[in-house]
Write a protein that holds these residues in place. Structure first.
Motif, PDB file in Angstrom:
ATOM      1  N   LYS A  69       0.695  -1.703  -0.090  1.00  0.00           N
ATOM      2  CA  LYS A  69       0.235  -0.361   0.257  1.00  0.00           C
ATOM      3  C   LYS A  69       0.742   0.956   0.457  1.00  0.00           C
ATOM      4  N   TYR A  70       2.032   1.154   0.418  1.00  0.00           N
ATOM      5  CA  TYR A  70       3.520   2.382   0.014  1.00  0.00           C
ATOM      6  C   TYR A  70       3.126   1.857  -1.101  1.00  0.00           C
ATOM      7  N   CYS A  71       3.206   1.439  -2.098  1.00  0.00           N
ATOM      8  CA  CYS A  71       4.123   1.816  -3.269  1.00  0.00           C
ATOM      9  C   CYS A  71       2.903   2.590  -4.147  1.00  0.00           C
ATOM     10  N   PRO A  72       3.621   3.484  -5.197  1.00  0.00           N
ATOM     11  CA  PRO A  72       2.679   3.455  -6.373  1.00  0.00           C
ATOM     12  C   PRO A  72       1.911   2.575  -7.025  1.00  0.00           C
ATOM     13  N   GLU A  73       1.322   3.784  -7.812  1.00  0.00           N
ATOM     14  CA  GLU A  73       0.058   2.130  -8.650  1.00  0.00           C
ATOM     15  C   GLU A  73       1.334   2.129  -9.793  1.00  0.00           C
ATOM     16  N   LEU A  74       1.012   1.786 -10.836  1.00  0.00           N
ATOM     17  CA  LEU A  74       1.522   1.329 -11.889  1.00  0.00           C
ATOM     18  C   LEU A  74       0.665   1.932 -13.155  1.00  0.00           C
ATOM     19  N   VAL A  75       1.318   3.121 -14.123  1.00  0.00           N
ATOM     20  CA  VAL A  75       0.064   3.652 -14.548  1.00  0.00           C
ATOM     21  C   VAL A  75       1.025   4.552 -15.989  1.00  0.00           C
ATOM     22  N   ASP A  76       0.290   4.052 -16.823  1.00  0.00           N
ATOM     23  CA  ASP A  76       0.931   4.672 -18.515  1.00  0.00           C
ATOM     24  C   ASP A  76       1.961   4.632 -19.105  1.00  0.00           C
ATOM     25  N   ILE A  77       2.194   2.949 -18.240  1.00  0.00           N
ATOM     26  CA  ILE A  77       3.711   2.115 -18.410  1.00  0.00           C
ATOM     27  C   ILE A  77       3.621   1.749 -19.972  1.00  0.00           C
ATOM     28  N   LYS A  78       2.914   1.901 -21.019  1.00  0.00           N
ATOM     29  CA  LYS A  78       2.824   1.569 -22.314  1.00  0.00           C
ATOM     30  C   LYS A  78       3.421   2.967 -23.044  1.00  0.00           C
ATOM     31  N   GLU A  79       2.790   4.038 -22.129  1.00  0.00           N
ATOM     32  CA  GLU A  79       2.945   5.365 -22.372  1.00  0.00           C
ATOM     33  C   GLU A  79       4.560   5.894 -22.634  1.00  0.00           C
ATOM     34  N   LYS A  80       4.517   5.337 -21.536  1.00  0.00           N
ATOM     35  CA  LYS A  80       5.754   5.587 -21.097  1.00  0.00           C
ATOM     36  C   LYS A  80       7.344   5.224 -21.379  1.00  0.00           C
ATOM     37  N   LYS A  81       6.770   4.067 -21.780  1.00  0.00           N
ATOM     38  CA  LYS A  81       7.935   3.072 -22.714  1.00  0.00           C
ATOM     39  C   LYS A  81       8.054   3.513 -24.293  1.00  0.00           C
ATOM     40  N   LYS A  82       6.553   4.128 -24.767  1.00  0.00           N
ATOM     41  CA  LYS A  82       6.732   4.644 -25.942  1.00  0.00           C
ATOM     42  C   LYS A  82       7.662   6.220 -26.563  1.00  0.00           C
ATOM     43  N   LYS A  83       7.818   6.584 -24.610  1.00  0.00           N
ATOM     44  CA  LYS A  83       8.460   8.133 -24.813  1.00  0.00           C
ATOM     45  C   LYS A  83       9.982   7.782 -24.997  1.00  0.00           C
ATOM     46  N   ILE A  84      10.217   6.191 -23.958  1.00  0.00           N
ATOM     47  CA  ILE A  84      11.481   6.437 -24.243  1.00  0.00           C
ATOM     48  C   ILE A  84      12.090   5.651 -24.929  1.00  0.00           C
ATOM     49  N   GLU A  85      11.318   5.137 -26.363  1.00  0.00           N
ATOM     50  CA  GLU A  85      11.050   4.495 -27.705  1.00  0.00           C
ATOM     51  C   GLU A  85      12.239   5.513 -28.634  1.00  0.00           C
ATOM     52  N   ALA A  86      10.886   6.787 -28.262  1.00  0.00           N
ATOM     53  CA  ALA A  86      10.761   8.054 -29.192  1.00  0.00           C
ATOM     54  C   ALA A  86      11.958   8.919 -28.927  1.00  0.00           C
ATOM     55  N   LEU A  87      13.132   8.490 -27.626  1.00  0.00           N
ATOM     56  CA  LEU A  87      14.300   9.174 -27.172  1.00  0.00           C
ATOM     57  C   LEU A  87      15.216   8.632 -27.790  1.00  0.00           C
ATOM     58  N   ILE A  88      15.249   7.565 -28.115  1.00  0.00           N
ATOM     59  CA  ILE A  88      15.885   6.279 -28.271  1.00  0.00           C
ATOM     60  C   ILE A  88      16.622   6.820 -29.152  1.00  0.00           C
ATOM     61  N   LYS A  89      15.091   6.824 -30.657  1.00  0.00           N
ATOM     62  CA  LYS A  89      15.451   6.429 -32.132  1.00  0.00           C
ATOM     63  C   LYS A  89      15.666   8.527 -32.141  1.00  0.00           C
ATOM     64  N   LYS A  90      15.151   9.264 -31.357  1.00  0.00           N
ATOM     65  CA  LYS A  90      15.574  10.557 -31.845  1.00  0.00           C
ATOM     66  C   LYS A  90      17.119  10.962 -31.887  1.00  0.00           C
ATOM     67  N   GLU A  91      17.906  10.254 -30.639  1.00  0.00           N
ATOM     68  CA  GLU A  91      19.487  10.264 -29.923  1.00  0.00           C
ATOM     69  C   GLU A  91      19.944   9.763 -31.430  1.00  0.00           C
ATOM     70  N   HIS A  92      19.000   8.156 -31.184  1.00  0.00           N
ATOM     71  CA  HIS A  92      19.914   6.840 -32.394  1.00  0.00           C
ATOM     72  C   HIS A  92      19.389   6.597 -33.668  1.00  0.00           C
ATOM     73  N   PRO A  93      19.208   7.593 -34.630  1.00  0.00           N
ATOM     74  CA  PRO A  93      18.604   7.606 -35.732  1.00  0.00           C
ATOM     75  C   PRO A  93      18.066   6.345 -36.235  1.00  0.00           C
ATOM     76  N   HIS A  94      19.403   5.797 -36.139  1.00  0.00           N
ATOM     77  CA  HIS A  94      19.005   3.797 -37.236  1.00  0.00           C
ATOM     78  C   HIS A  94      18.897   2.888 -35.807  1.00  0.00           C
ATOM     79  N   ALA A  95      19.110   3.113 -34.396  1.00  0.00           N
ATOM     80  CA  ALA A  95      18.314   2.282 -33.398  1.00  0.00           C
ATOM     81  C   ALA A  95      17.159   1.530 -34.463  1.00  0.00           C
ATOM     82  N   GLN A  96      17.296  -0.188 -34.069  1.00  0.00           N
ATOM     83  CA  GLN A  96      15.808  -1.066 -34.103  1.00  0.00           C
ATOM     84  C   GLN A  96      16.375  -1.517 -33.209  1.00  0.00           C
ATOM     85  N   ASP A  97      17.211  -2.490 -32.408  1.00  0.00           N
ATOM     86  CA  ASP A  97      17.162  -2.962 -31.033  1.00  0.00           C
ATOM     87  C   ASP A  97      16.896  -2.653 -29.490  1.00  0.00           C
TER      88      ASP A  97
END
Ligand SMILES: [Zn+2]
Length: 208
Positions: free
Chosen positions: A7-35
């Protein structure tokens, strides 16, 4: 209630969106990134920390938190096993949706387990449905819910990842004590007492 959090831990929310943002950041900084796995699993890169934060610093399978293990002890699991014939190369399995934050133990135990399509949602940690597949009982054991208790694939997964072990009970107890301790920082005696209890349990955790 999500069995992975106290009950002390925060709920896991918007995890899919958060992961998509990380992917977008990687692709921005490494345009050829696939894996994406290559970038996110790199402990020296900022993407790993962002990925850990997206999961509230908790293993998506057992819920052990960054309060108990170090950032580098978290690994990036391929939800669908990367060496399965479905993927021509390991790179192909490194798409963001297939990457899950896991502690070393869960990742190692899960290893080559293949997730059947019919129980994909029931086991996929980013889905709410997974929170109904397992539950935490009154003695802090992770258990399979009634709905799935006769399901062969779910039972195989549960056994393979070793979700029912004592270690996860200890971790849950520790996470509860840590949460409680943070709530009572003004009460010096209680704070110190809880600290002592934690030291004893932490010592026990390290030998399990
Ligand atoms: Zn874990």
């Amino acid at each position: 209630m999500d069995y992975r959090r106290t009950k002390y831990c925060p709920e896991l929310v918007d995890i899919k969106e958060k992961k998509k943002k990380i992917e977008a950041l990687i692709k921005k900084e490494h345009p050829h990134a696939q894996d994406m796995h290559t970038y996110i699993s790199d402990n020296s890169e900022k993407y790993k920390l962002k990925f850990v934060q997206a999961y509230n610093g908790k293993c998506a399978y057992c819920g052990v938190s960054i309060d108990l293990i170090k950032k580098n002890e978290f690994e990036i699991d391929h939800f669908l096993y990367e060496k399965f014939p479905k993927f021509k190369t390991k790179k192909e399995a490194g798409y963001i949706e297939n990457l899950i934050l896991a502690c070393h133990d869960c990742n190692h135990n899960k290893s080559d387990f293949w997730i059947n399509e019919d129980c994909y949602n029931a086991l996929y940690p980013d889905e709410k449905e997974m929170q109904k597949t397992f539950f935490r009982d009154e003695q802090y054991y992770i258990c399979i819910s009634d709905e799935y208790k006769d399901d062969k694939s779910i039972n195989e997964f549960y056994d393979k990842v070793r979700l029912g072990t004592e270690l996860h009970r200890l971790d849950y107890l520790l996470m509860n004590i840590i949460g409680l301790q943070r709530k009572c920082q003004e009460n010096k005696d209680l704070y110190a007492g809880l600290g002592k209890i934690m030291d004893v349990i932490r010592e026990k955790r390290n030998i399990i």
